[in-house]
Enzyme design. Sequence first.
Site, PDB file in Angstrom:
ATOM      1  N   CYS A 185       0.883  -1.179   0.000  1.00  0.00           N
ATOM      2  CA  CYS A 185       0.000   0.000   0.000  1.00  0.00           C
ATOM      3  C   CYS A 185       0.913   1.219   0.000  1.00  0.00           C
ATOM      4  O   CYS A 185       1.122   1.854   1.027  1.00  0.00           O
ATOM      5  CB  CYS A 185      -0.910  -0.006   1.226  1.00  0.00           C
ATOM      6  SG  CYS A 185      -1.810  -1.560   1.464  1.00  0.00           S
ATOM      7  N   ALA A 186       1.462   1.547  -1.161  1.00  0.00           N
ATOM      8  CA  ALA A 186       2.645   2.399  -1.225  1.00  0.00           C
ATOM      9  C   ALA A 186       2.367   3.897  -1.265  1.00  0.00           C
ATOM     10  O   ALA A 186       3.183   4.682  -0.802  1.00  0.00           O
ATOM     11  CB  ALA A 186       3.480   2.009  -2.444  1.00  0.00           C
ATOM     12  N   PRO A 188       1.402   7.718  -0.591  1.00  0.00           N
ATOM     13  CA  PRO A 188       1.944   8.571  -1.656  1.00  0.00           C
ATOM     14  C   PRO A 188       3.398   8.317  -2.013  1.00  0.00           C
ATOM     15  O   PRO A 188       3.895   8.900  -2.966  1.00  0.00           O
ATOM     16  CB  PRO A 188       1.767   9.979  -1.084  1.00  0.00           C
ATOM     17  CG  PRO A 188       1.862   9.796   0.386  1.00  0.00           C
ATOM     18  CD  PRO A 188       1.260   8.454   0.685  1.00  0.00           C
ATOM     19  N   GLY A 189       4.136   7.499  -1.238  1.00  0.00           N
ATOM     20  CA  GLY A 189       5.429   7.038  -1.723  1.00  0.00           C
ATOM     21  C   GLY A 189       6.667   7.439  -0.943  1.00  0.00           C
ATOM     22  O   GLY A 189       7.775   7.159  -1.389  1.00  0.00           O
ATOM     23  N   SER A 190       6.524   8.052   0.230  1.00  0.00           N
ATOM     24  CA  SER A 190       7.727   8.448   0.974  1.00  0.00           C
ATOM     25  C   SER A 190       8.501   7.221   1.466  1.00  0.00           C
ATOM     26  O   SER A 190       9.737   7.198   1.431  1.00  0.00           O
ATOM     27  CB  SER A 190       7.348   9.345   2.151  1.00  0.00           C
ATOM     28  OG  SER A 190       6.384   8.723   2.972  1.00  0.00           O
ATOM     29  N   LYS A 191       7.780   6.179   1.897  1.00  0.00           N
ATOM     30  CA  LYS A 191       8.459   4.953   2.340  1.00  0.00           C
ATOM     31  C   LYS A 191       9.060   4.220   1.141  1.00  0.00           C
ATOM     32  O   LYS A 191      10.141   3.633   1.236  1.00  0.00           O
ATOM     33  CB  LYS A 191       7.482   4.041   3.086  1.00  0.00           C
ATOM     34  CG  LYS A 191       6.890   4.651   4.356  1.00  0.00           C
ATOM     35  CD  LYS A 191       5.969   3.679   5.059  1.00  0.00           C
ATOM     36  CE  LYS A 191       5.217   4.308   6.212  1.00  0.00           C
ATOM     37  NZ  LYS A 191       4.213   5.293   5.768  1.00  0.00           N
ATOM     38  N   ASP A 243      -5.708  -4.243  -5.894  1.00  0.00           N
ATOM     39  CA  ASP A 243      -6.192  -4.373  -4.524  1.00  0.00           C
ATOM     40  C   ASP A 243      -5.165  -5.219  -3.771  1.00  0.00           C
ATOM     41  O   ASP A 243      -4.898  -6.368  -4.134  1.00  0.00           O
ATOM     42  CB  ASP A 243      -7.561  -5.055  -4.540  1.00  0.00           C
ATOM     43  CG  ASP A 243      -8.119  -5.303  -3.140  1.00  0.00           C
ATOM     44  OD1 ASP A 243      -7.414  -5.003  -2.157  1.00  0.00           O
ATOM     45  OD2 ASP A 243      -9.253  -5.798  -3.035  1.00  0.00           O
ATOM     46  N   ASP A 269       2.038  -1.456   4.969  1.00  0.00           N
ATOM     47  CA  ASP A 269       1.582  -0.251   5.680  1.00  0.00           C
ATOM     48  C   ASP A 269       0.119  -0.034   5.296  1.00  0.00           C
ATOM     49  O   ASP A 269      -0.191   0.683   4.358  1.00  0.00           O
ATOM     50  CB  ASP A 269       2.453   0.938   5.270  1.00  0.00           C
ATOM     51  CG  ASP A 269       2.147   2.180   6.072  1.00  0.00           C
ATOM     52  OD1 ASP A 269       2.136   2.103   7.310  1.00  0.00           O
ATOM     53  OD2 ASP A 269       1.887   3.238   5.464  1.00  0.00           O
ATOM     54  N   CYS A 322      -0.752   3.940  11.187  1.00  0.00           N
ATOM     55  CA  CYS A 322      -0.641   5.197  11.939  1.00  0.00           C
ATOM     56  C   CYS A 322      -1.851   5.303  12.873  1.00  0.00           C
ATOM     57  O   CYS A 322      -2.433   6.366  13.056  1.00  0.00           O
ATOM     58  CB  CYS A 322      -0.535   6.400  11.010  1.00  0.00           C
ATOM     59  SG  CYS A 322      -1.729   6.426   9.679  1.00  0.00           S
TER      60      CYS A 322
END
Length: 755
Positions: A185-186, A188-191, A243, A269, A322
């Site tokens: 579940c990437a 917006p992509g910071s990780k 999905d 995540d 989170c």
Amino acid sequence: MGRRARSRRLRQQQQQQQPQGAEDRGSGKRSDAGWEGGYPEIVKENKLFEHFYQELKIVPEGEWDQFMEALREPLPATLRITGYKSHAKEILHCLKNKYFKELEDLEVDGQKVEVPQPLSWYPEELAWHTNLSRKILRKSPQLEKFHQFLVSETESGNISRQEAVSMVPPLLLTAQPHHKILDMCAAPGSKTAQLIEMLHADMSVPFPEGFVIANDVDNKRCYLLVHQAKRLGSPCIMVVNHDASSIPRLRIDVDGRKEVLFYDRILCDVPCSGDGTMRKNIDVWRKWSPLHSLQLHSLQLRIATRGAEQLVEGGRMVYSTCSLNPIEDEAIIASLLEKSEGALELADVSSELPGLKCMPGLTHWKVMTKDGHWFAEWDEVPHSRHTQIRPTMFPPKDPEKLQAMQLERCLRILPHHQNTGGFFVAVLVKKSSMPWNKRPPKLQGDVAEPREPVQPSPAGPSELDRKPGTGMGHAERAERTEELENNGNKKDGVCGPPPSKKMKLFGFKEDPFVFIPEDDPLFPPIQKFYALDPSFPRMNLLTRTTEGKKRQLYMVSKELRNVLLNNSERMKVINTGIKVWCRNNSGEEFDCAFRLAQEGIYTLYPFINSRIITVPLEDVKILLTQENPFFRKLSSETYSQAKDMAKGSIVLKYEPDPTKPDTLQCPIVLCGWRGKASIRTFVPKNERFHYLRMMGLEDMAEKKKEETIPTNESAASSGPPEDEAGADQAAEQAASPDASAGSNLSDQAGAAPPR
């Protein structure tokens, strides 16, 4: 009169009829009642929230007031320096010695600005936090220069403005350059960006053996993901749209046999209620309810289960949210461990990030409904609530089983301990296959030829993903259907999106990914012009069109090529590869129709043996601040290398001088163009600003933002100047320091180069 015109007229009439007080409220004036625009200020209180977490005792005794006080404070801004780039040290030096010093003794809105400090638990001082909220950073005139620096460097990919706790899961994955990584579940992509950095830990290796497959269910958010990944310029990232709870099981070719792709590292995540983000998403105060966690629990468990299935034995999966709610946290881990029957175990990672303060996981918790009713065990739940509350939400009854799970190895980060957001992390290690996957995968056919049409598999039940006693799950059935329907119509080397009848496609229809055939006449002129090394992996070149001229060429690693060729009917790929060459409209006039793209120059440079000009630092400054500097403006060293070169694309290389420690100490590689009497660079705007800052020319970088010039397209299309005097005049008109035109030109494949 059309519908829009009628609506517009109706709105105008309503505005005219508004009383004076209403006008004042809607005019955007600040009032005592609340924020600009007339919105009432959100009260940072939620009695149900406080009652819930006080009952669960997630906060140590005597710390509740500090916990609530921290939640009501704005979240401080944090930033992370891109660790794998060679200029990370230069950026750190620039931050410490210029921007951070300017923040000393500064006050904003009556609040003293503290000098940013490194996060004690992040390696090599590459992550920093301040006591400033993002809102203050954006709005305050005193911080404008620092804010512009952050924005520009973020666009260049040298800095990521990422929440501190969000940096924890990738660190705990301990990814290595050879690992195959799935980010489920990437967006917006910071990780994801952190994971890409880990792959490129050794910058001398242009193509690491590993790769990152970044997935998200939301098509629009996938494009945010693409933007994040593009900043880092890696050939080892693929963005897909599925999905996560039923993400397809992929196949790869291993020594001529098709095998199932299992991942060495998986980041899970999951979507969550987000009550750990109250400091930045203040709307959560008003909307929070335990019902959100009850509704998300089953989806989170399905995603985590699917991730565990695709993890290789000995691999590591990080599950994170989170949210502070054990229904989304420990309950998922406990349920996953129970159904794994020993195949998974929790890793003890408490000592892996020294300096990070966190609480151990809970071993006992209760479930609360939205109206505040508690249930301690599944047996207490009335039948009428069985659809809303499930047995997997409760801790195991058996004390021995509960103790064996070692749930205290989970980590819960509380906001008041280190001035962060709230977060939950658990690290799982896979010891053996999941119980329903114990039988070894049995694929049809031993020999895999990815470039040949795939033969349809014989009918009959597949043994790949069968679950004992339960049959195949939804994801497995979908995979089996695809295998049966594959009728061999696939074109050689073409990896297009799957047909809509096999998968529901949302959003834009993507262009296919077409690998350049070995006998394609397009490549030999490129190879000759740039004197490419024999080791150059030409089979990894691809384009996005099956018809007409190929306008842009992209590069992927051989491992991602393997994935693409063997799974084109199984997955929806949004983006992959890094742009390395762009076609010129007037390319036929030169020896090569393709010019280099700055986006992929660091990947391509190790293979180029010709058309390289080594330039001193003074020439780099001239090239970055003038649009078409003539040879006479450059050093004799640069001119002697360029004078005998044919017109066309070139590489400009700066090598630092270790005997001059006060000068820029990181190498720079730029794409350029050797014209008739001048040299210019094709470098995006923010990247130019970055290099100028690193050379101590911040003022010039700021000045460039304020000035405007004609676009390079108009300058380039004006044709070759008649003589050098004419060229000088044309260059002076286009020689403003603003590099936005360079950015535009470098991003458009068909733009004509200056002559």
